[in-house]
Design a protein around this motif. Structure first.
Motif, mmCIF file in Angstrom:
data_model
loop_
_atom_site.group_PDB
_atom_site.id
_atom_site.type_symbol
_atom_site.label_atom_id
_atom_site.label_comp_id
_atom_site.label_asym_id
_atom_site.label_seq_id
_atom_site.Cartn_x
_atom_site.Cartn_y
_atom_site.Cartn_z
ATOM 1 N N MET A 56 -12.845 41.307 -14.392
ATOM 2 C CA MET A 56 -14.084 41.371 -15.288
ATOM 3 C C MET A 56 -14.868 42.716 -15.043
ATOM 4 O O MET A 56 -14.674 43.652 -14.416
ATOM 5 C CB MET A 56 -15.419 40.101 -13.536
ATOM 6 C CG MET A 56 -16.666 41.160 -14.020
ATOM 7 S SD MET A 56 -17.508 39.840 -12.474
ATOM 8 C CE MET A 56 -16.346 39.662 -11.560
ATOM 9 N N LEU A 57 -16.223 42.646 -15.944
ATOM 10 C CA LEU A 57 -16.270 44.061 -16.195
ATOM 11 C C LEU A 57 -17.948 44.120 -15.514
ATOM 12 O O LEU A 57 -18.190 43.345 -15.415
ATOM 13 C CB LEU A 57 -17.136 44.624 -17.928
ATOM 14 C CG LEU A 57 -15.237 44.652 -18.491
ATOM 15 C CD1 LEU A 57 -15.495 44.737 -19.558
ATOM 16 C CD2 LEU A 57 -14.721 46.301 -18.009
ATOM 17 N N ARG A 58 -18.289 44.929 -15.212
ATOM 18 C CA ARG A 58 -19.771 45.379 -14.604
ATOM 19 C C ARG A 58 -20.565 46.796 -14.864
ATOM 20 O O ARG A 58 -19.628 47.992 -14.768
ATOM 21 C CB ARG A 58 -20.011 44.729 -12.748
ATOM 22 C CG ARG A 58 -19.332 45.222 -12.205
ATOM 23 C CD ARG A 58 -19.296 45.032 -10.439
ATOM 24 N NE ARG A 58 -19.259 46.052 -10.143
ATOM 25 C CZ ARG A 58 -18.264 45.241 -8.579
ATOM 26 N NH1 ARG A 58 -18.762 43.762 -8.321
ATOM 27 N NH2 ARG A 58 -17.927 45.911 -7.593
ATOM 28 N N GLU B 216 -17.615 50.030 -15.181
ATOM 29 C CA GLU B 216 -16.323 49.640 -14.111
ATOM 30 C C GLU B 216 -15.773 48.050 -14.367
ATOM 31 O O GLU B 216 -15.714 47.199 -14.845
ATOM 32 C CB GLU B 216 -16.568 49.717 -12.550
ATOM 33 C CG GLU B 216 -17.379 48.437 -11.691
ATOM 34 C CD GLU B 216 -17.886 49.818 -10.431
ATOM 35 O OE1 GLU B 216 -17.274 50.036 -10.018
ATOM 36 O OE2 GLU B 216 -18.938 48.725 -10.096
ATOM 37 N N LYS B 217 -14.505 47.951 -14.219
ATOM 38 C CA LYS B 217 -13.642 46.666 -14.642
ATOM 39 C C LYS B 217 -13.476 46.821 -12.414
ATOM 40 O O LYS B 217 -12.771 47.460 -11.839
ATOM 41 C CB LYS B 217 -12.367 47.044 -14.767
ATOM 42 C CG LYS B 217 -11.987 46.219 -15.369
ATOM 43 C CD LYS B 217 -10.860 46.306 -16.030
ATOM 44 C CE LYS B 217 -9.683 45.330 -17.370
ATOM 45 N NZ LYS B 217 -8.991 45.554 -17.463
ATOM 46 N N VAL B 218 -13.462 45.075 -12.593
ATOM 47 C CA VAL B 218 -13.139 44.776 -10.911
ATOM 48 C C VAL B 218 -12.618 43.233 -11.224
ATOM 49 O O VAL B 218 -12.457 42.701 -11.759
ATOM 50 C CB VAL B 218 -14.458 44.884 -10.270
ATOM 51 C CG1 VAL B 218 -15.400 45.848 -9.937
ATOM 52 C CG2 VAL B 218 -14.938 43.560 -11.055
ATOM 53 N N GLU B 219 -11.880 43.655 -10.258
ATOM 54 C CA GLU B 219 -10.653 42.223 -10.114
ATOM 55 C C GLU B 219 -11.702 40.796 -9.308
ATOM 56 O O GLU B 219 -12.209 41.207 -8.648
ATOM 57 C CB GLU B 219 -9.548 42.052 -9.148
ATOM 58 C CG GLU B 219 -8.685 43.397 -9.696
ATOM 59 C CD GLU B 219 -8.012 42.954 -11.374
ATOM 60 O OE1 GLU B 219 -7.950 42.038 -11.029
ATOM 61 O OE2 GLU B 219 -7.923 44.049 -11.392
ATOM 62 N N GLU B 220 -11.656 39.526 -9.429
ATOM 63 C CA GLU B 220 -12.553 38.533 -9.586
ATOM 64 C C GLU B 220 -11.477 38.222 -8.032
ATOM 65 O O GLU B 220 -10.066 37.977 -8.183
ATOM 66 C CB GLU B 220 -12.099 37.530 -10.527
ATOM 67 C CG GLU B 220 -13.345 38.040 -11.671
ATOM 68 C CD GLU B 220 -13.332 36.753 -12.407
ATOM 69 O OE1 GLU B 220 -13.812 35.200 -12.329
ATOM 70 O OE2 GLU B 220 -12.338 36.993 -14.414
ATOM 71 N N ILE C 130 -21.615 41.995 -16.683
ATOM 72 C CA ILE C 130 -21.288 41.810 -18.358
ATOM 73 C C ILE C 130 -20.952 40.271 -18.783
ATOM 74 O O ILE C 130 -19.912 40.436 -19.055
ATOM 75 C CB ILE C 130 -20.660 43.028 -18.710
ATOM 76 C CG1 ILE C 130 -21.281 44.368 -18.520
ATOM 77 C CG2 ILE C 130 -20.906 43.020 -20.340
ATOM 78 C CD1 ILE C 130 -20.489 46.015 -18.459
ATOM 79 N N THR C 131 -21.114 39.709 -19.552
ATOM 80 C CA THR C 131 -20.755 38.783 -19.919
ATOM 81 C C THR C 131 -20.817 39.078 -22.190
ATOM 82 O O THR C 131 -22.196 38.842 -22.048
ATOM 83 C CB THR C 131 -21.078 37.512 -19.304
ATOM 84 O OG1 THR C 131 -22.495 37.213 -19.527
ATOM 85 C CG2 THR C 131 -20.531 37.364 -18.378
#
Length: 77
Positions: free
Chosen positions: A1-3, A71-75, A44-45
């Motif tokens: 996921m990106l945020r 930033e890229k985060v793991e779900e 971000i979607t």
């Protein structure tokens, strides 16, 4: 996921064509796709009329990535 990173002021997104859209910021792309950034989670979607993919590619948000906002985060599963 990106945020969007926590230290980024969400008002800065307006420089990249995003506008305040209630609970999120939204940007409309050239093919009528819509990018949303949730104000609370900062996730971000993407919504596109011909594609069900909800997560944008890093290339689609390269302007925000280049600015160092993403930033890229793991779900959590």
């Amino acid at each position: 996921m990106l945020r969007i990173k926590k230290e980024v002021d969400l008002k800065e997104l307006e420089k990249f064509g995003y506008f305040d859209y209630g609970e999120s910021y939204m940007k409309v792309g050239i093919n009528n796709e819509r990018y949303f950034i949730n104000k609370n989670t900062r996730e971000i979607t993407r919504l596109h009329p011909y594609d069900l993919r909800e997560i944008p590619t890093e290339n689609e948000i390269s302007d925000l990535k280049t600015a160092g906002y993403v930033e890229k985060v793991e779900e959590n599963k």
